[in-house]
Enzyme design. Structure first.
Site, PDB file in Angstrom:
ATOM      1  CG  HIS A   1      -1.799  -5.636  12.219  1.00  0.00           C
ATOM      2  ND1 HIS A   1      -0.682  -5.115  12.846  1.00  0.00           N
ATOM      3  CD2 HIS A   1      -1.844  -5.073  10.983  1.00  0.00           C
ATOM      4  CE1 HIS A   1      -0.071  -4.251  12.025  1.00  0.00           C
ATOM      5  NE2 HIS A   1      -0.756  -4.228  10.901  1.00  0.00           N
TER       6      HIS A   1
ATOM      7  CG  ASN B   1      -0.617   3.650   8.078  1.00  0.00           C
ATOM      8  OD1 ASN B   1      -0.647   3.846   9.283  1.00  0.00           O
ATOM      9  ND2 ASN B   1      -0.109   2.544   7.555  1.00  0.00           N
TER      10      ASN B   1
ATOM     11  CE  LYS C   1      -1.076  -0.479   4.979  1.00  0.00           C
ATOM     12  NZ  LYS C   1      -0.498  -1.833   5.148  1.00  0.00           N
TER      13      LYS C   1
END
Length: 444
Positions: free
Chosen positions: A188, A143, A120
């Site tokens: 995660h 981010n 990304k």
């Protein structure tokens, strides 16, 4: 501008994003309170003296008296204190939600929203470069780089945001012109105890209210779970944007548009990133000739499958940003090695399942070195071809005595770095330094 006058606002987290939230409210003469569970958070010295703060834990009195809580992406909504606040009817959002509310009030502003387990940052940066090269005022952040709220000061025509699953959890007002989930792989899992589908649900929030969705034809989890008719796809050999069977050309809507030999990016995963960026750019009506010129010249980003040293026929590749299994899978599929592959795995696996890597390790000329917190768990993947060391430096010292011409040394750890390094950048920089230190002695 959205008005928060008279609101009791509490911000959780005092990093760069938290400070951007503080400054956003101060610009409206609204003075928030700040909580940080750390005793010495970064950014404390930059905090406006009018703002009161609480350090070391969550001040529940402040939370339950708040009208609005701005939660750091690092603070899980499942935290008991936040769950109770939500049950009390207190609104909990993130900085991206504040940003989207402001952009929604402006006319002719576009948002490109990009998420995915891997790639990304590369795609976000590349799309930003494409838009800038076309002469359009663009802001890139979220981010990566600048917090989204600081981009509002630039009055851009298009905002390109990299968004994590954590950020998407607290975002409700996103209306992206183009939204994409590049891929979904386990990451995660310590934050998503219900597993991959819980993680996917967070990612899928990016498609809500999007005009166009760019999906991965090779990954069904990237397909919108609600009906969305404005979709375009990219993939290795399938999709509206794909590669030819020999991976020699980017194909856009059945037409070859760019030879991979003319690109500075290397590896199939990077060709996919380029295809996704082209699909996004086309939906923004960027002239394709301009897009392709930028894609051809784009050199990629540090610590992402980056060749950092070559000597005596031995290539050293820094893929330190591979902090999850899917990213390491992509690297193993893309690496070209005519000798032996020396693979460095290790760090904090974040409760991930490493077993998907086995198929990419078996039946190839490979030697694996496992280091860091989860080294013994990783060593079980291919025990007969694995050496365990405590540190990456110890592994590289051994590798340097073994490598020969045509070999490749690949750091693609499949793990987070914080068990032994400041971050993945520190890990990659140390790898690069060690490669240059030992590499000139190797391969002879």
């Amino acid at each position: 501008m959205v008005s928060y006058q008279g609101k009791n606002i509490v911000i959780i987290g005092l990093g760069i994003t938290g400070l951007s939230c503080v400054n956003y409210f101060l610009a409206q003469n609204v003075i928030p309170k700040v909580i940080d569970t750390r005793l010495s958070p970064s950014g404390l010295e930059q905090l406006d003296e009018r703002v009161i703060y609480h350090l070391g834990d969550l001040n529940v009195d402040w939370l339950y008296e708040a009208d609005l809580i701005i939660a750091s992406p690092g603070m899980a909504l499942s935290t008991p204190e936040l769950q109770l606040a939500a049950e009390k009817g207190i609104e909990i959002v993130g900085d991206i939600e504040l940003f989207c509310r402001e952009v929604n009030l402006q006319t002719n502003k576009k948002i490109v929203a990009i998420t995915g387990a891997n790639g990304k940052t590369t795609v976000t940066t590349l799309v930003g470069d494409i838009i800038k090269s076309a002469g359009i005022k663009v802001g890139v952040g979220g981010n990566i780089g600048q917090p989204a709220l600081t981009l509002l000061q630039q009055n851009c025509d298009i905002y390109v945001l990299e968004l994590s699953s954590f950020q998407l959890e607290t975002t409700y007002s996103l209306h992206a012109t183009v939204a994409t989930i590049l891929n979904i792989t386990e990451d995660h899992m310590d934050r998503y105890p219900q597993g991959l589908m819980q993680y996917t649900q967070a990612k899928q929030r990016i498609y809500q209210n999007a005009k166009y969705c760019v999906i991965n034809a090779d990954d069904k989890l990237t397909v919108p779970t609600v009906n969305h008719h404005q979709c375009v796809s990219f993939g290795l050999i399938h999709g509206d944007y794909h590669l030819d069977s020999q991976y020699q050309h980017l194909i856009a809507q059945q037409c070859p548009v760019l030879s991979t030999k003319d690109m500075k990016l290397i590896g199939c995963h990077n060709y996919l990133n380029a295809l996704a960026a082209l699909a996004i750019s086309d939906k923004l009506n960027i002239p394709r000739t301009s897009s392709l010129a930028t894609i051809a010249s784009f050199q990629g980003l540090p610590h992402r499958f980056e060749q950092v040293f070559e000597d005596n026929g031995v290539i050293w590749i820094n893929d330190s940003k591979a902090t999850n299994v899917g990213s390491t899978e992509a690297a193993l599929k893309s690496v070209v090695c005519h000798g032996k592959l020396f693979l460095l795995l290790g760090g904090d696996g974040k409760a991930a399942d490493f077993s998907p890597l086995i198929r990419y390790l078996q039946n190839r000329n490979i030697e694996i070195f496992c280091f860091g917190r989860d080294r013994n768990l990783l060593a079980k993947l291919l025990p007969d071809n694995t050496i365990v060391t405590e540190t990456m430096a110890q592994a590289i010292e051994i590798i340097a005595q073994k490598v020969e011409k045509n070999d490749v040394v690949l750091l693609s750890p499949a793990c987070a770095s914080l068990d032994q390094f400041k971050n993945y950048i520190d890990r990659g920089n140390q790898f690069t330094q060690l490669a240059k230190q030992y590499g000139h002695r190797s391969g002879k």
